[in-house]
Design an enzyme around this catalytic site. Sequence first.
Site, PDB file in Angstrom:
ATOM      1  N   LYS A 106     -33.765  -6.524 -95.563  1.00  0.00           N
ATOM      2  CA  LYS A 106     -33.408  -8.235 -95.271  1.00  0.00           C
ATOM      3  C   LYS A 106     -31.433  -7.648 -95.516  1.00  0.00           C
ATOM      4  CE  LYS A 106     -37.058 -10.059 -98.254  1.00  0.00           C
ATOM      5  NZ  LYS A 106     -37.659 -10.075 -99.641  1.00  0.00           N
ATOM      6  N   GLN A 127     -36.654 -10.426-105.599  1.00  0.00           N
ATOM      7  CA  GLN A 127     -37.864  -9.791-105.467  1.00  0.00           C
ATOM      8  C   GLN A 127     -38.563 -10.112-105.957  1.00  0.00           C
ATOM      9  OE1 GLN A 127     -37.872  -9.047-101.658  1.00  0.00           O
ATOM     10  NE2 GLN A 127     -39.853  -8.066-102.283  1.00  0.00           N
ATOM     11  N   ASP A 163     -36.234 -18.872-100.648  1.00  0.00           N
ATOM     12  CA  ASP A 163     -37.378 -18.543-100.130  1.00  0.00           C
ATOM     13  C   ASP A 163     -39.041 -19.589-100.933  1.00  0.00           C
ATOM     14  OD1 ASP A 163     -38.499 -16.012-100.354  1.00  0.00           O
ATOM     15  OD2 ASP A 163     -37.906 -15.468-102.113  1.00  0.00           O
TER      16      ASP A 163
END
Length: 282
Positions: A53, A97, A120
């Site tokens: 990422k 994460q 997200d």
Amino acid sequence: MATLLDGKKLSQKICAALKSKIAKIERLKDKKPGLAVVLVGDHSASQIYVAKKEKTAREFGFYSEVHRLPAASEEKEILNLIKYLNESPKIHGILVQLPLPAHIQTQAILNAVSPLKDVDGFHPLNLGRLFIGDPLFIPCTPQGVMELLKEYRIEISGKSAVVIGRSLIVGKPLAHLLLGQNATVTICHSKTKNLEEVCQTADILISAMGKPHFIKNSFVKEGAVVVDVGINRFHHKIVGDVDFENVQKKASFITPVPGGVGPMTIALLLQNTFKSFERSAS
Ligand code: NAD
């Protein structure tokens, strides 16, 4: 033989378009979108995902920060970091994460991310907005699947879609997005009876179960569109949930693993970060 739903190619196209928009804005205003990733502990797959990422964000012109915290970190330390990132003017997107270490309450951490920087789309407010049909940020993987279907002009309205998996990250939001485009949606999970027969009814079959090569030829209707979200380590290789070699002979369209949904997830993460940046500037 099925046509490949090429997520690698489409993700490059999305990211390249973002890069040129960012370059223009930077020339005019000397600002760029910023993404912060929070990684707690040393989960090996997470380290790989985070590195990817970060690399992709930088490659396409984003400002990127990765905050690595030790596995033994207390919840309070993570919450303090998130508070700092929520207030940082350089940061437009925050990604925590997952999975977090077992002693951390994941939902408490996700709830602490500002819904305006929740790229997200996991904050309850963003999931709620998605469910009432007024989305701000949509979780990246389901959104990536929908973009792939759109790119290849796959008709969704009136089709029968079967989604295997009911996680908040993939299965549930994806089922909702398909429903929003007028598919007749069935969600399957670990307690579903006769999975094979249910799958055989699908015009669009999407697997997000995390079981290597579980979906065999016999699960698939002739001409179905097959999307494989699974990422599994199997005999030192990365494979999906679908037995690609055999299923591709029966499907009309199919995603490869790797190179299907995976790269789309990162592209949509960057797209959401850019969207947040644009919102903050307007
Ligand atoms: P999860 O473990 O939270 O959910 C798995 C789901 O599969 C559950 O809802 C479970 O009920 C269902 N399931 C498990 N065994 C089953 C069975 N035998 N029959 C029917 N259903 C069954 O996982 P997740 O976070 O939703 O991720 C699913 C998969 O997608 C994993 O392989 C993950 O690595 C992958 N993933 C990929 C991306 C990407 O970018 N491509 C992003 C997120 C997750």
